[in-house]
Design an enzyme around this catalytic site. Structure first.
Site, PDB file in Angstrom:
ATOM      1  N   LYS A  57       0.700  -1.267  -0.224  1.00 28.76           N
ATOM      2  CA  LYS A  57      -0.170   0.225  -0.161  1.00 28.76           C
ATOM      3  C   LYS A  57       0.965   1.404  -0.055  1.00 28.76           C
ATOM      4  CE  LYS A  57      -3.850   2.298   2.311  1.00 28.76           C
ATOM      5  NZ  LYS A  57      -3.171   3.634   2.066  1.00 28.76           N
ATOM      6  N   PHE A 129      -2.217   0.225 -10.914  1.00 27.29           N
ATOM      7  CA  PHE A 129      -2.662  -0.903 -10.320  1.00 27.29           C
ATOM      8  C   PHE A 129      -3.801  -1.417 -10.616  1.00 27.29           C
ATOM      9  CE2 PHE A 129      -3.436   2.489  -7.048  1.00 27.29           C
ATOM     10  CZ  PHE A 129      -4.760   2.491  -7.289  1.00 27.29           C
ATOM     11  N   ARG A 199     -16.759   0.826  -3.377  1.00 27.91           N
ATOM     12  CA  ARG A 199     -16.140   0.069  -2.279  1.00 27.91           C
ATOM     13  C   ARG A 199     -16.604  -1.404  -2.239  1.00 27.91           C
ATOM     14  NH1 ARG A 199     -13.066   2.340   1.121  1.00 27.91           N
ATOM     15  NH2 ARG A 199     -14.164   4.545   0.805  1.00 27.91           N
ATOM     16  N   LYS A 205      -7.714  -3.553   2.368  1.00 26.03           N
ATOM     17  CA  LYS A 205      -6.184  -2.897   2.852  1.00 26.03           C
ATOM     18  C   LYS A 205      -6.028  -3.536   4.300  1.00 26.03           C
ATOM     19  CE  LYS A 205      -8.537   1.363   4.511  1.00 26.03           C
ATOM     20  NZ  LYS A 205      -8.471   2.943   4.486  1.00 26.03           N
TER      21      LYS A 205
END
Length: 289
Positions: A57, A129, A199, A205
């Protein structure tokens, strides 16, 4: 669950936002907008990490390449030098502008400028990404990203490295090693997932702490040695709850705090029984607006 509503929910930032993007250079690559972006949930340890592709991340500034220009995740144009984007494909890309670990403040100063700082941008990399609205599974899109990036032949454009982990123990060891080296945490993308807007658990994460964003709605005056300065920010979370963030404000921010209506990112350990962040600490002003 109430705890889930405080874990870095940003959907509200995108409500009603649509980019005014020129026609894409290719009919096969429709313009991407902020509403198209994939957003991460917090990793659920009950899930099997072996089903995911895992990457670092990056603590950078998210940047959407819409086929003709770079934009912040809010849709606001991002002033990059012409040489930085020359050679990028007509196909939309989603990624992170990055200068290296623990260099967010320097990066932010460079990319916020309305007139590109050419020397500053020489140290910036674009780490790709995702392919907005891309076809296939994430594993297939990751392979496509590698091909597109290689075709650019641009040293400052990279495909984010993805790897597999065998089990939760291997995931924890990777997290520990990443954090020990100065990284922020990990991203886990369901390798079999199609592109999902907004989302979802398709992207998660994992960090050793929690963070979220809130809007500044007030300034509380300091006491004692902080008299005449700001002692704490009063912020409002996406669910409407308000609370104070006092830790993490340096001397400069106490004298010149983030203005009302601005978005800040804060870190916290867990939630109180009442659902408020415990030990909230200011990280920075967010790049979302």
């Amino acid at each position: 669950m109430r705890s889930e509503t405080l874990l870095d929910r940003r959907r509200w930032l995108f409500a009603g936002i649509a980019l005014q993007v020129p026609k894409a250079a290719s009919a096969a690559a429709p313009p991407a907008t902020a509403a198209d972006l994939v957003l991460a949930n917090v990793w659920d340890p009950r899930r099997d990490p072996a089903r995911c592709l895992v990457s670092e991340k990056y603590d950078g500034v998210r940047a959407l390449w819409d086929g003709t220009g770079l934009r912040h995740r809010s849709g606001r144009p991002l002033a990059a030098p012409a040489w930085f984007t020359a050679g990028l494909p007509a196909e939309p890309l989603d990624g992170e502008l990055w200068m290296g670990r623990r260099r967010f403040d320097r990066l932010s100063a460079v990319v916020r400028r309305h007139t590109p700082d050419d020397a500053g941008w020489r140290s910036v990399r674009y780490l790709v990404f995702e392919l907005p609205n891309g076809a296939g599974t994430f594993a297939e899109r990751a392979a496509r990203i590698a091909t597109l990036v290689a075709a650019t032949r641009l040293a400052h454009v990279e495909a984010v490295a993805q790897r597999r982990v065998a089990d939760p123990g291997a995931l924890q060891r990777l997290l520990d090693a990443t954090v020990a080296a100065g990284g922020e945490g990990l991203m886990l993308h369901d390798a079999a997932a199609p592109y999902v807007r907004g989302r979802s658990d398709a992207l998660s994460k994992l960090k050793p702490y929690l963070d979220a964003e809130a809007v500044v709605v007030g300034h509380r005056g300091g006491r004692g040695r902080l008299a005449g300065e700001v002692g704490a920010l009063v912020v409002r979370a996406p669910d409407g709850r308000t609370f104070r963030v006092g830790s993490g404000l340096g001397d400069a921010l106490r004298r010149d705090p983030p203005p009302l209506g601005s978005v800040v990112t804060y870190r916290y350990r867990d939630l109180t029984p009442g659902g408020l962040p415990r030990f909230a600490t200011l990280l920075r002003r967010a790049e979302a607006m």
